[in-house]
Enzyme design. Structure first.
Site, PDB file in Angstrom:
ATOM      1  N   ASP A   1       0.128   0.929   6.503  1.00 41.25           N
ATOM      2  CA  ASP A   1      -0.991   0.176   5.945  1.00 41.25           C
ATOM      3  C   ASP A   1      -1.975  -0.122   7.072  1.00 41.25           C
ATOM      4  OD1 ASP A   1      -2.718  -1.545   4.634  1.00 41.25           O
ATOM      5  OD2 ASP A   1      -1.119  -2.565   3.539  1.00 41.25           O
TER       6      ASP A   1
ATOM      7  N   ASP B   1      -9.473  -1.047   3.801  1.00 42.86           N
ATOM      8  CA  ASP B   1      -8.035  -1.332   3.846  1.00 42.86           C
ATOM      9  C   ASP B   1      -7.338  -0.280   2.972  1.00 42.86           C
ATOM     10  OD1 ASP B   1      -5.505  -2.527   3.656  1.00 42.86           O
ATOM     11  OD2 ASP B   1      -6.227  -4.361   2.682  1.00 42.86           O
TER      12      ASP B   1
ATOM     13  N   HIS C   1      -6.989  -7.458  -3.548  1.00 41.70           N
ATOM     14  CA  HIS C   1      -7.835  -8.577  -3.146  1.00 41.70           C
ATOM     15  C   HIS C   1      -9.275  -8.150  -2.933  1.00 41.70           C
ATOM     16  CE1 HIS C   1      -7.385  -6.687   0.832  1.00 41.70           C
ATOM     17  NE2 HIS C   1      -6.155  -6.464   0.445  1.00 41.70           N
TER      18      HIS C   1
ATOM     19  N   HIS D   1      -8.393 -10.897   3.237  1.00 43.11           N
ATOM     20  CA  HIS D   1      -7.882 -11.207   1.903  1.00 43.11           C
ATOM     21  C   HIS D   1      -8.793 -12.228   1.243  1.00 43.11           C
ATOM     22  CE1 HIS D   1      -3.436  -9.738   2.156  1.00 43.11           C
ATOM     23  NE2 HIS D   1      -4.308  -8.760   2.175  1.00 43.11           N
TER      24      HIS D   1
ATOM     25  N   GLU E   1      -3.956  -2.397  -4.605  1.00 47.41           N
ATOM     26  CA  GLU E   1      -2.736  -1.933  -3.944  1.00 47.41           C
ATOM     27  C   GLU E   1      -1.470  -2.181  -4.748  1.00 47.41           C
ATOM     28  OE1 GLU E   1      -1.777  -4.068  -0.269  1.00 47.41           O
ATOM     29  OE2 GLU E   1      -3.587  -5.262  -0.546  1.00 47.41           O
TER      30      GLU E   1
ATOM     31  N   GLU F   1      -2.693   2.257  -1.659  1.00 47.16           N
ATOM     32  CA  GLU F   1      -3.828   1.331  -1.573  1.00 47.16           C
ATOM     33  C   GLU F   1      -5.104   2.060  -1.181  1.00 47.16           C
ATOM     34  OE1 GLU F   1      -3.631  -1.668   1.528  1.00 47.16           O
ATOM     35  OE2 GLU F   1      -5.115  -2.916   0.510  1.00 47.16           O
TER      36      GLU F   1
HETATM   37 MN    MN Z   1      -3.484  -2.880   3.230  1.00 46.05          MN
HETATM   38 MN    MN Z   2      -4.815  -4.922   1.224  1.00 46.03          MN
END
Ligand code: MN
Ligand code: MN
Length: 298
Positions: free
Chosen positions: A85, A96, A156, A164, A189, A284
């Site tokens: 990630d 992200d 998010h 976030h 995600e 994600e």
């Molecule tokens: Mn992530």
């Molecule tokens: Mn994330």
């Protein structure tokens, strides 16, 4: 939307795309987790981005928030189901994204379930779509594949220097009428598991984030706080980053971090685990809603 901001989001997404490619190339059984994380983070900086948070390398029943410590000897194992990630920011504008690699060769269906859930979620994304609707799509897809969505992990929003941001985007069906807005970035995600679909905080944490730069007496604590505020603002940081940049002894660093935690100047992001022996997969991506249309940044 300031077009400069949009350009920065796009740039962050492009760097992240490349970083993920690099990560997939480098991740192999036998590879040291620390080397893997540091290589990906270095790659981001070489390409004029900054890590928006430490590279997360959560394996098997660990769903999120594992990053190696500074002397970590752990390696990627032959049977690992590894979530990589990665976050990249350009002047605070964040992309992200995560990918799951199944080295065991036994959990392809679970990897696919998370990926399919992401794809189906994206098919209902539009300006005005409710986050509840996205969660419904994710839950339906993962359950249909025979797994459970992880109900206490969410996607998010993304805001300048906030990794976030609101609203949380659930991975289960939920009555939540908050709507996606034009001109904003969101990370979606899904997590799939053969466990109960519920993660718990471990006692171990390698990732921290600034809450409030309050006055502290301990010199090292003050040093860390000033450094973090300047370098990362409210973005998550790794203990090993502080260690590398500030050259404090391990003892001094631990004492200082403990004081900062106690005073609530910083908070920890503990590792989040499913039950022992279970497996978690994740997919994600980050999207941007521009002029009524969805654009994938990664
Ligand atoms: Mn992530
Ligand atoms: Mn994330």
């Amino acid at each position: 939307m300031d077009s400069e901001e949009y350009k920065k989001y796009v740039k962050a997404g492009k760097i992240l795309q490349q970083a993920k490619k690099e990560a997939k190339k480098l991740a192999r059984p036998g590879k040291k987790m620390l080397e893997l994380a540091e290589s990906i983070e270095a790659f981001i900086e070489e390409n004029s981005g900054k890590p928006a948070f430490p590279v997360n390398l959560s394996a098997n029943n660990c769903a999120a928030h594992f990053t190696p410590s500074e002397n970590d000897e752990r390696t990627v194992k032959e049977n690992d189901v590894l979530k990589i990630d990665v976050g990249v920011h350009v002047d605070g504008f964040i992309a992200d994204s995560a990918v799951t690699i199944d080295f065991s060769g036994e959990h392809g269906k679970m990897v696919e379930a998370a990926e399919q859930a992401l794809e189906n979620a994206l098919s209902v994304v539009k300006v005005g779509a409710t986050v509840g609707k996205i969660g419904e799509e994710i839950e339906r897809t993962i359950k249909k594949a025979g797994f459970n969505p992880v109900q206490n992990l969410t996607g998010h929003g993304l805001e300048e220097y906030i990794a976030h941001a609101a609203p949380p985007i659930p991975n289960i069906s939920r009555h939540d009428d908050r709507k996606l807005e034009d001109g904003k970035a969101y990370a979606i995600e899904p997590f799939a598991t053969n466990g109960r679909g519920f993660v718990r905080e471990s006692v171990q944490a390698e990732i921290f984030g600034l809450d409030k730069a309050i006055p502290v007496r301990n010199t090292n604590a003050r040093k860390i706080l000033e450094f973090v505020q300047k370098e990362y603002r409210e973005l998550p940081f790794a203990e090993r980053w502080v260690s590398e940049k500030l050259k404090l002894s391990e003892f001094a660093r631990k004492v200082a971090l403990r004081e900062l935690l106690q005073k609530k100047a910083i908070h920890a992001y503990p590792m989040l685990n499913e039950e022992e022996g279970r497996i978690v997969t994740q997919a994600e991506t980050t999207i941007f809603l521009k002029d009524g249309k969805m654009e994938k940044l990664v």
